[in-house]
Design a protein around this motif. Structure first.
Motif, mmCIF file in Angstrom:
data_model
loop_
_atom_site.group_PDB
_atom_site.id
_atom_site.type_symbol
_atom_site.label_atom_id
_atom_site.label_comp_id
_atom_site.label_asym_id
_atom_site.label_seq_id
_atom_site.Cartn_x
_atom_site.Cartn_y
_atom_site.Cartn_z
ATOM 1 N N TYR A 194 5.285 44.263 10.668
ATOM 2 C CA TYR A 194 5.950 44.825 11.842
ATOM 3 C C TYR A 194 6.662 46.096 11.377
ATOM 4 O O TYR A 194 7.639 46.026 10.617
ATOM 5 C CB TYR A 194 6.983 43.863 12.420
ATOM 6 N N ILE A 244 7.851 49.355 18.173
ATOM 7 C CA ILE A 244 7.274 48.462 17.168
ATOM 8 C C ILE A 244 5.755 48.630 17.097
ATOM 9 O O ILE A 244 5.070 48.666 18.122
ATOM 10 C CB ILE A 244 7.605 46.986 17.504
ATOM 11 N N GLU A 246 2.799 46.417 15.448
ATOM 12 C CA GLU A 246 2.481 45.112 14.846
ATOM 13 C C GLU A 246 1.014 45.126 14.436
ATOM 14 O O GLU A 246 0.125 45.137 15.284
ATOM 15 C CB GLU A 246 2.749 43.988 15.852
#
Length: 289
Positions: A194, A244, A246
């Motif tokens: 992440y 973010i 991921e």
């Protein structure tokens, strides 16, 4: 004590506390309101339920929040306005109409229990679940539809056992006086990473962490070999406090390009962090570009 102690907390979101305490990325999901639900009622409800159920089954931390002041509907359930409730359990029950989602909540301020009729409803739901805990006035069961009708957001902290947190300091990233920066990231083992761009939490200002921050972009690129050409992996845009990426990343060297269109010239700084099963290493490349 962190931030000089609990007594200094004035307001905020659970996701902000989750992030500070665990290093894990967090998400805030808005519960669709009536005008949106009418357009795509079943699809919107199913997507949110599946997200809650999957997050709980992954062992993530969850809570539900009421952002608005008290209104008649929330008072009828005994809920407090501008308040958060822990999500302790998520289950599905069989009914003649099909599966019914039910959720167990906990009020950290247990001095405000449900009213009598809703407490009775909670007990009926509990009797049909796998919940064998003793009754606690701070804990209660509601249906998923009750959540839709009475709450505004669900907050999720994607915490993982045995993951570690690394970050590059604002003084190294040097985004306070500039809008562009590049960081080298070395991934030592293949796995889930992440990668998060954090803007400074704006407290005590009442800024929505979902949409109230400066517009920003984070671009992840992989070097084919060190000091060689790059291949774009992923780009993420937004104006939230956390942006973010991921991704499952291969072992190797990556470049993280960050661009922020600062909304003001006051108190601007940001950090880049990685939350992963094996540690990563960061290195600022010549400061700003």
């Amino acid at each position: 004590a962190l931030f000089n102690g609990y007594k200094n907390i004035a307001t905020g979101y659970c996701s902000e506390a989750f992030s500070v305490l665990t290093g894990a990325p967090t998400r805030i999901i808005s519960i669709p309101r009536d005008d949106f639900m009418r357009k795509d009622e079943k699809g919107a409800k199913d997507r949110l339920w599946n997200e809650i159920k999957a997050s709980f089954n992954h062992g993530f931390l969850l809570c539900a929040g009421v952002l608005r002041d008290k209104c008649e509907k929330k008072e009828s359930l005994g809920l407090e306005g501008k308040h958060a409730y822990s999500i302790l359990d998520v289950q599905e029950l069989e009914s003649p109409e099909g599966h019914i989602g039910v959720i167990k909540l906990r009020n950290p301020y247990s001095s405000h229990p449900l009213n009598h009729s809703d407490w009775k409803k909670s007990q009926r739901i509990k009797a049909r679940t796998r919940d064998t805990t003793e009754n606690d006035s701070a804990e209660f069961w509601i249906t998923y539809q009750d959540l839709i009708d009475n709450f505004d957001i669900v907050e999720i902290c994607q915490v993982h056992d045995h993951f570690s947190y690394r970050f590059i300091k604002p003084s190294q990233l040097k985004l306070d006086n500039s809008s562009l920066s590049v960081v080298k990231m070395t991934v030592k083992e293949e796995g889930l990473v992440y990668l998060t761009l954090h803007q400074k939490i704006q407290r005590p200002h009442n800024i929505d962490p979902r949409t109230g921050y400066s517009n920003a972009c984070i671009l992840l690129m992989k070097l084919k070999c060190e000091h060689s050409s790059e291949k774009s992996i992923h780009r993420e845009l937004g104006s939230s406090q956390q942006i973010i990426i991921e991704k499952n990343l291969e072992k190797g060297v990556y470049l993280v390009h960050v661009q922020i269109d600062w909304a003001s010239s006051i108190d601007n700084y940001a950090i880049i962090s990685a939350y992963s099963g094996s540690p990563v290493e960061f290195e600022a490349l010549n400061g700003n570009i």
